[in-house]
Scaffold this motif. Structure first.
Motif, mmCIF file in Angstrom:
data_model
loop_
_atom_site.group_PDB
_atom_site.id
_atom_site.type_symbol
_atom_site.label_atom_id
_atom_site.label_comp_id
_atom_site.label_asym_id
_atom_site.label_seq_id
_atom_site.Cartn_x
_atom_site.Cartn_y
_atom_site.Cartn_z
ATOM 1 N N ASN A 240 0.791 -1.233 0.000
ATOM 2 C CA ASN A 240 0.000 0.000 0.000
ATOM 3 C C ASN A 240 0.821 1.279 0.000
ATOM 4 O OD1 ASN A 240 -2.435 -1.333 -0.119
ATOM 5 N ND2 ASN A 240 -2.708 -1.375 2.083
ATOM 6 N N ASN A 241 2.098 1.207 0.345
ATOM 7 C CA ASN A 241 2.923 2.408 0.358
ATOM 8 C C ASN A 241 3.651 2.626 -0.974
ATOM 9 O OD1 ASN A 241 4.294 0.007 1.414
ATOM 10 N ND2 ASN A 241 6.108 1.292 1.548
ATOM 11 N N TYR A 242 3.366 1.827 -1.992
ATOM 12 C CA TYR A 242 4.012 1.960 -3.295
ATOM 13 C C TYR A 242 3.101 2.678 -4.281
ATOM 14 C CZ TYR A 242 7.600 -1.413 -1.860
ATOM 15 O OH TYR A 242 8.625 -2.056 -1.223
ATOM 16 N N ILE A 243 3.717 3.525 -5.124
ATOM 17 C CA ILE A 243 3.028 4.253 -6.181
ATOM 18 C C ILE A 243 3.625 3.782 -7.502
ATOM 19 C CG2 ILE A 243 2.529 6.523 -7.165
ATOM 20 C CD1 ILE A 243 3.487 7.604 -4.291
ATOM 21 N N VAL A 244 2.817 3.198 -8.368
ATOM 22 C CA VAL A 244 3.304 2.704 -9.653
ATOM 23 C C VAL A 244 3.638 3.889 -10.557
ATOM 24 C CG1 VAL A 244 2.738 1.371 -11.723
ATOM 25 C CG2 VAL A 244 1.969 0.573 -9.472
ATOM 26 N N ILE A 245 4.891 3.895 -11.072
ATOM 27 C CA ILE A 245 5.296 4.975 -11.980
ATOM 28 C C ILE A 245 5.745 4.470 -13.349
ATOM 29 C CG2 ILE A 245 5.821 6.672 -10.190
ATOM 30 C CD1 ILE A 245 8.816 5.903 -10.533
ATOM 31 N N GLU A 246 5.966 3.158 -13.474
ATOM 32 C CA GLU A 246 6.329 2.618 -14.788
ATOM 33 C C GLU A 246 6.132 1.117 -14.799
ATOM 34 O OE1 GLU A 246 10.131 2.020 -17.819
ATOM 35 O OE2 GLU A 246 10.372 3.357 -16.098
ATOM 36 N N ASN A 247 5.509 0.624 -15.878
ATOM 37 C CA ASN A 247 5.385 -0.809 -16.080
ATOM 38 C C ASN A 247 6.493 -1.230 -17.029
ATOM 39 O OD1 ASN A 247 4.736 -3.407 -16.954
ATOM 40 N ND2 ASN A 247 2.543 -3.031 -16.781
ATOM 41 N N ALA A 248 7.452 -1.988 -16.511
ATOM 42 C CA ALA A 248 8.588 -2.458 -17.315
ATOM 43 C C ALA A 248 8.376 -3.905 -17.748
ATOM 44 C CB ALA A 248 9.880 -2.299 -16.526
ATOM 45 N N ASP A 249 7.134 -4.297 -17.954
ATOM 46 C CA ASP A 249 6.710 -5.632 -18.373
ATOM 47 C C ASP A 249 6.906 -6.681 -17.292
ATOM 48 O OD1 ASP A 249 5.748 -4.774 -20.854
ATOM 49 O OD2 ASP A 249 7.721 -4.982 -21.760
ATOM 50 N N GLU A 250 8.136 -7.057 -17.002
ATOM 51 C CA GLU A 250 8.373 -8.120 -16.020
ATOM 52 C C GLU A 250 8.243 -7.621 -14.590
ATOM 53 O OE1 GLU A 250 12.233 -9.483 -17.119
ATOM 54 O OE2 GLU A 250 11.574 -9.926 -19.144
ATOM 55 N N TRP A 251 8.365 -6.318 -14.394
ATOM 56 C CA TRP A 251 8.241 -5.724 -13.066
ATOM 57 C C TRP A 251 7.701 -4.315 -13.208
ATOM 58 C CZ3 TRP A 251 12.978 -6.413 -15.433
ATOM 59 C CH2 TRP A 251 13.694 -5.262 -15.718
ATOM 60 N N LEU A 252 7.401 -3.710 -12.076
ATOM 61 C CA LEU A 252 6.961 -2.326 -12.021
ATOM 62 C C LEU A 252 8.010 -1.503 -11.300
ATOM 63 C CD1 LEU A 252 3.339 -2.907 -10.669
ATOM 64 C CD2 LEU A 252 4.004 -2.611 -13.060
ATOM 65 N N TYR A 253 8.195 -0.280 -11.740
ATOM 66 C CA TYR A 253 8.946 0.677 -10.943
ATOM 67 C C TYR A 253 7.920 1.419 -10.097
ATOM 68 C CZ TYR A 253 13.267 0.070 -13.592
ATOM 69 O OH TYR A 253 14.405 -0.432 -14.166
ATOM 70 N N CYS A 254 8.199 1.534 -8.813
ATOM 71 C CA CYS A 254 7.288 2.179 -7.876
ATOM 72 C C CYS A 254 8.065 3.095 -6.950
ATOM 73 C CB CYS A 254 6.581 1.136 -7.007
ATOM 74 S SG CYS A 254 5.706 -0.149 -7.911
ATOM 75 N N ILE A 255 7.408 4.166 -6.536
ATOM 76 C CA ILE A 255 7.966 5.014 -5.485
ATOM 77 C C ILE A 255 7.454 4.487 -4.159
ATOM 78 C CG2 ILE A 255 8.089 7.318 -4.488
ATOM 79 C CD1 ILE A 255 7.405 8.415 -7.296
ATOM 80 N N ASP A 256 8.348 4.289 -3.215
ATOM 81 C CA ASP A 256 7.951 3.960 -1.855
ATOM 82 C C ASP A 256 7.602 5.291 -1.183
ATOM 83 O OD1 ASP A 256 7.827 3.449 0.893
ATOM 84 O OD2 ASP A 256 9.361 1.897 0.805
ATOM 85 N N ALA A 257 6.325 5.512 -0.930
ATOM 86 C CA ALA A 257 5.875 6.789 -0.370
ATOM 87 C C ALA A 257 6.445 7.036 1.024
ATOM 88 C CB ALA A 257 4.351 6.839 -0.336
ATOM 89 N N ASN A 258 6.875 5.981 1.705
ATOM 90 C CA ASN A 258 7.437 6.147 3.046
ATOM 91 C C ASN A 258 8.872 6.676 3.015
ATOM 92 O OD1 ASN A 258 5.062 5.150 4.126
ATOM 93 N ND2 ASN A 258 5.840 3.070 4.332
#
Length: 138
Positions: free
Chosen positions: A85-103
């Motif tokens: 819940n503390n992650y913000i999706v910023i890019e879908n790189a197909d095999e994984w997502l890049y996310c910002i940890d809001a914490n």
């Protein structure tokens, strides 16, 4: 957002690379409420300045031309797949997502198998590296 990022965008941007969607502080507050977290300042600056998009084929989720909050939609979608819940999706790189940890403000990679890896210390570091990779692969 640092000057190096702004200069890269100025040098390599082509028409349509960014949405330049208009966003208000009130709209961002509503997005934060919906996600139940605070957006890091560097990411807010990106959203207010560029909206959504990237250069040379890299694309950072943000706000669409139609006013849709792509990062909110994607984050909520992947929460149903156990995205913390503390992650913000910023890019879908197909095999994984890049996310910002809001914490912490750090950018991590996450996959649906639960793999988490810290990738960057900040959103600006992520953006600069992803843009440089895209430029090198042109």
């Amino acid at each position: 957002m640092n000057d190096t990022i702004r200069n890269l965008i100025a040098q390599y941007e082509e028409p349509g690379d960014f949405t330049y969607a208009k966003v208000t502080d009130i709209e961002l507050e509503l997005a934060e409420k919906e996600l139940n977290l605070s957006l890091p300042a560097e990411y807010v600056e990106f959203l207010k300045t560029y909206g959504h998009g990237g250069i040379c084929g890299c694309c950072t989720d943000g706000i669409g031309l139609d006013g849709s909050y792509i990062f909110v939609e994607n984050t909520l979608e992947y929460r149903s797949e156990d995205l913390p819940n503390n992650y913000i999706v910023i890019e879908n790189a197909d095999e994984w997502l890049y996310c910002i940890d809001a914490n912490t403000g750090k950018v991590i990679s996450w996959d649906m198998g639960g793999f988490i890896k810290e990738e960057y210390d900040s959103f600006d570091e992520y953006l600069l590296d992803r843009m440089n990779d895209a430029i090198e692969n042109m």
